[in-house]
Motif scaffolding. Sequence first.
Motif, PDB file in Angstrom:
ATOM      1  N   ILE A 288       0.835  -1.207   0.000  1.00  0.00           N
ATOM      2  CA  ILE A 288       0.000   0.000   0.000  1.00  0.00           C
ATOM      3  C   ILE A 288       0.867   1.253   0.000  1.00  0.00           C
ATOM      4  CG2 ILE A 288      -1.716   1.313   1.320  1.00  0.00           C
ATOM      5  CD1 ILE A 288      -2.945  -1.400   2.137  1.00  0.00           C
TER       6      ILE A 288
ATOM      7  N   SER B 250       0.944   3.888  -3.049  1.00  0.00           N
ATOM      8  CA  SER B 250       0.674   5.300  -2.787  1.00  0.00           C
ATOM      9  C   SER B 250       1.781   6.180  -3.360  1.00  0.00           C
ATOM     10  CB  SER B 250       0.542   5.531  -1.284  1.00  0.00           C
ATOM     11  OG  SER B 250       0.362   6.900  -1.009  1.00  0.00           O
TER      12      SER B 250
ATOM     13  N   ASP C 114      -6.946   4.584   0.329  1.00  0.00           N
ATOM     14  CA  ASP C 114      -7.776   4.596   1.537  1.00  0.00           C
ATOM     15  C   ASP C 114      -8.686   3.366   1.605  1.00  0.00           C
ATOM     16  OD1 ASP C 114      -6.590   7.000   2.201  1.00  0.00           O
ATOM     17  OD2 ASP C 114      -8.277   8.233   1.500  1.00  0.00           O
TER      18      ASP C 114
ATOM     19  N   ARG D 107      -6.614   0.338   2.585  1.00  0.00           N
ATOM     20  CA  ARG D 107      -6.302   0.319   4.028  1.00  0.00           C
ATOM     21  C   ARG D 107      -7.506  -0.169   4.831  1.00  0.00           C
ATOM     22  NH1 ARG D 107      -2.931   5.477   3.265  1.00  0.00           N
ATOM     23  NH2 ARG D 107      -0.835   4.607   3.319  1.00  0.00           N
TER      24      ARG D 107
ATOM     25  N   LEU E 288      -7.912  -3.977   4.408  1.00  0.00           N
ATOM     26  CA  LEU E 288      -6.885  -4.795   5.057  1.00  0.00           C
ATOM     27  C   LEU E 288      -7.475  -5.430   6.314  1.00  0.00           C
ATOM     28  CD1 LEU E 288      -3.904  -5.514   4.704  1.00  0.00           C
ATOM     29  CD2 LEU E 288      -3.345  -3.577   6.164  1.00  0.00           C
TER      30      LEU E 288
ATOM     31  N   ARG F  23      -3.397  -6.957  10.043  1.00  0.00           N
ATOM     32  CA  ARG F  23      -3.032  -5.976  11.066  1.00  0.00           C
ATOM     33  C   ARG F  23      -2.332  -6.671  12.227  1.00  0.00           C
ATOM     34  NH1 ARG F  23      -7.991  -3.492   9.456  1.00  0.00           N
ATOM     35  NH2 ARG F  23      -9.148  -4.563  11.073  1.00  0.00           N
TER      36      ARG F  23
ATOM     37  N   SER G 184       1.194  -7.356  11.187  1.00  0.00           N
ATOM     38  CA  SER G 184       1.980  -6.114  11.230  1.00  0.00           C
ATOM     39  C   SER G 184       2.342  -5.768  12.665  1.00  0.00           C
ATOM     40  CB  SER G 184       1.189  -4.967  10.601  1.00  0.00           C
ATOM     41  OG  SER G 184       1.082  -5.164   9.210  1.00  0.00           O
TER      42      SER G 184
END
Length: 178
Positions: A147, A151, A161, A164, A167, A172, A175
């Motif tokens: 992403i 971008s 956006d 995100r 996702l 998450r 991450s």
Amino acid sequence: KSIGLAALMARAGMLLPCSGQPSLPWCAQILADIGDEQSIQHSLSTFSAHVATINSILSVATPGSLVLIDEIGAGTDPREGAALGIALIQELLRKQVAVVCTTHHAELKIYAHTNQKITNASTEFNTDTLQPTYRLLMGIPGESNAIAIASRLGLPSSVIDAARLELGAKERDLSSML
């Protein structure tokens, strides 16, 4: 690719392009599935080409072999690709083969994190410059940074956006682990 080249250089008695006193195990064979060998002529999709190559590797890999697989489980449904990737790694480990795999599949990164016989590693990536630093980080799985890269390469902010938001929680969580 670098690991395979270093192993081949060591076998040939060449000096390795690194500092210090490198130590590599002797590899009886160096087998690789690197690149995309899809073929319209032979009715091979990307995934089919990978499976054909991996099948050949499985038939000749012996204890002491080094197997390199770029993007294990790629070219198909991500969940099925990850499951096949895990099963393939298990089979190669059962055969006492040294394995180096690259992947973007979160399931494979989590599998490596929870398996004592496997170590995650990544190439450090500078998210400010969108450039690799070429430093190997042992014990840390990498992130794709898709992403952020998209971008920086100019995809519309509405798409970024929405991506995100799309996702999922699993990504998450990965991450957060990283």
